[in-house]
Design an enzyme around this catalytic site. Structure first.
Site, PDB file in Angstrom:
ATOM      1  N   TYR A 152      39.703  41.419  32.777  1.00 47.73           N
ATOM      2  CA  TYR A 152      40.193  40.217  33.455  1.00 47.73           C
ATOM      3  C   TYR A 152      39.438  40.037  34.765  1.00 47.73           C
ATOM      4  O   TYR A 152      39.415  40.941  35.613  1.00 47.73           O
ATOM      5  CB  TYR A 152      41.690  40.345  33.734  1.00 47.73           C
ATOM      6  N   ASP A 245      34.275  44.678  38.938  1.00 45.83           N
ATOM      7  CA  ASP A 245      35.503  44.013  39.359  1.00 45.83           C
ATOM      8  C   ASP A 245      36.488  45.100  39.772  1.00 45.83           C
ATOM      9  O   ASP A 245      37.143  45.723  38.939  1.00 45.83           O
ATOM     10  CB  ASP A 245      36.067  43.172  38.214  1.00 45.83           C
ATOM     11  N   LYS A 273      43.233  43.097  45.528  1.00 43.60           N
ATOM     12  CA  LYS A 273      44.640  43.470  45.600  1.00 43.60           C
ATOM     13  C   LYS A 273      44.983  44.438  46.730  1.00 43.60           C
ATOM     14  O   LYS A 273      45.911  44.211  47.488  1.00 43.60           O
ATOM     15  CB  LYS A 273      45.097  44.043  44.261  1.00 43.60           C
TER      16      LYS A 273
END
Length: 440
Positions: A152, A245, A273
């Site tokens: 993702y 990522d 995050k």
């Protein structure tokens, strides 16, 4: 009266139900992001949190393993973080101009992330992935990129190709509204299959390879031995930009993220995050010759980029994560949680697998072995959702899909209590039937 983990069962959530009914009149599905609508038995609403715990509108207290879907790496209300943000607020939210916090926070990232020479500030992981792709295209003069099934990189049209399943899953699209043309931008390769990705790259037709260095979004699948190093070699051989990522893994799986943990330096790293402890901030770190192109032809913009409030949060978060013993404790707690969940499955005769890398764990129920993204897709999510409700009733808040996050605020006692609650909840879920559907 507030409930705590391991105390009497919570039977219902009337205040959350009422709040949800209210929000459905003003928000699509009553939530601010569609994923939250999938939280069983229905979305919960919270009034606040402290440390490893959250308190809902009904006064129930939960050990929190959702952690805002990952960002709350220091736990809720961390003193150093809240003090840093509070100190900045009287000086203004954003200036539309430079300030020293931009460089101070960037210097902390450069000090930690292997190979990082410059940092580009952004606001979300989706934005960070999009500018990383533009940078790779502008650097190489190529258009297409390679990603891996189940990885993702945000919800933009091309990046969502090949992620899980969706209404157009047969075409590789994950959402209605994605243009068919997005399929022309990307080649999806199986995670861990060096032969497949090598065949793609040797065409020299691809600007970049994107990957989660640990596939956290779809099973917490660690890379096969030597895979990332060989991916680095292939990208060097073919002039392809390698992008890690690290929106989840960055500053979570090591002081320098997965790049440090596995000893492989990508060209670009996307971070989000954990970087600001729950405040909306993202970054792209990496080679100067690539990132400097944003000053000579590659457009990167954003009104809120590098605003001082979130960068004050970033400095405080990175300082807290730099304290002695943080990552050793993460490893110990992650291992204890993973082993505890796995032991409970075995004790109850439930077929399943638990993966764990650092302070992230994944519980996959109903699959005899789970080594691939396709294995992960075979998990019995209906059974797991029923298990989640049983855990909620006992004061543990966890994500649908089976992923667990641990913060620096979680203690040895929290982890032990959680394993006990999981075991009790698994017994209760089996008792209400039916057992998990087993994929062979």
């Amino acid at each position: 009266m507030a409930e705590t983990a391991g105390s009497s069962l919570i039977s219902s959530w009337p205040a959350s139900e009422a709040a949800w009914e209210r929000t459905k009149a003003s928000l699509p599905g009553g939530v601010s992001t569609g994923l939250r609508a999938a939280m069983p038995p229905h979305p919960l609403f919270f009034e606040g949190g402290q440390g490893s715990r959250l308190t809902d509108l009904d006064g129930n207290s939960y050990l929190d393993y959702v952690l805002g879907w990952g960002p709350v790496i220091l736990g809720h209300g961390h003193p150093g973080l809240t003090e840093a943000v509070a100190a900045q607020l009287p000086h203004g939210a954003t200036y539309g101009a430079g300030h020293l916090l931009e460089a101070e926070a960037a210097e902390m990232i450069i000090d930690r992330v292997p190979g990082a020479e410059r940092v580009l500030w952004s606001n979300t992981g989706s934005e960070a992935a999009q500018i990383a792709l533009r940078l790779a295209r502008g650097t190489t003069g190529r258009h297409r990129f390679v990603k891996f099934g189940g990885h993702y990189h945000g919800w933009t049209d091309a990046m969502l190709i090949g992620y899980r399943t969706g209404p157009d899953a047969d075409l590789g699209r994950g959402s209605l509204g994605q243009p068919v043309q997005a399929l022309d931008d990307v080649a999806v390769s199986p995670w861990g299959d060096l032969g497949a990705v090598a065949e793609l790259l040797r065409s020299r037709d691809y600007a970049a390879v994107f990957c989660e260095p640990v596939l956290c979004n779809s099973g917490v699948l660690a890379p096969p031995e030597g895979f990332l190093a060989e991916l680095r070699r292939l990208c060097d051989e073919t002039g392809t930009v390698l992008v890690f990522d690290e929106v989840i893994t960055g500053f979570r799986m090591g002081r320098g993220g997965a790049a440090e943990r596995y000893g492989v330096q990508p060209d670009l790293v996307t971070l989000a995050k954990a970087v600001a402890g729950g405040f909306p901030l993202a970054a792209i770190a990496g080679k100067a010759d690539i990132l400097e192109r944003t000053t000579s032809g590659i457009v990167h913009a954003g009104t809120y980029n590098g605003n001082p409030v979130v960068l004050a949060a970033a400095k405080a978060t990175l300082q807290a994560l730099n304290e002695p013993g943080v990552y050793e404790t993460f490893e110990r707690h992650g291992l204890a949680l993973g082993e505890g969940l796995g032991a409970s499955l075995a004790a109850h005769g439930v077929v399943g697998t638990v993966h764990q890398v650092g302070p992230v764990a994944q519980c996959i129920i109903g699959v005899e072995q789970s080594a691939t993204f396709e294995d992960f897709l075979g998990a019995d999510q209906e059974f797991y959702n029923r298990l989640l409700v049983q855990m909620l009733r006992r004061g543990v808040f966890a994500l649908p899909g089976g992923r667990w996050y641990i913060s620096t605020a979680h203690t040895d006692d929290d982890i032990a209590q959680t394993v006990t609650v999981f075991d009790e909840s698994l017994a209760a879920t089996l008792a209400e039937g039916p057992p998990p559907v087993i994929q062979r």
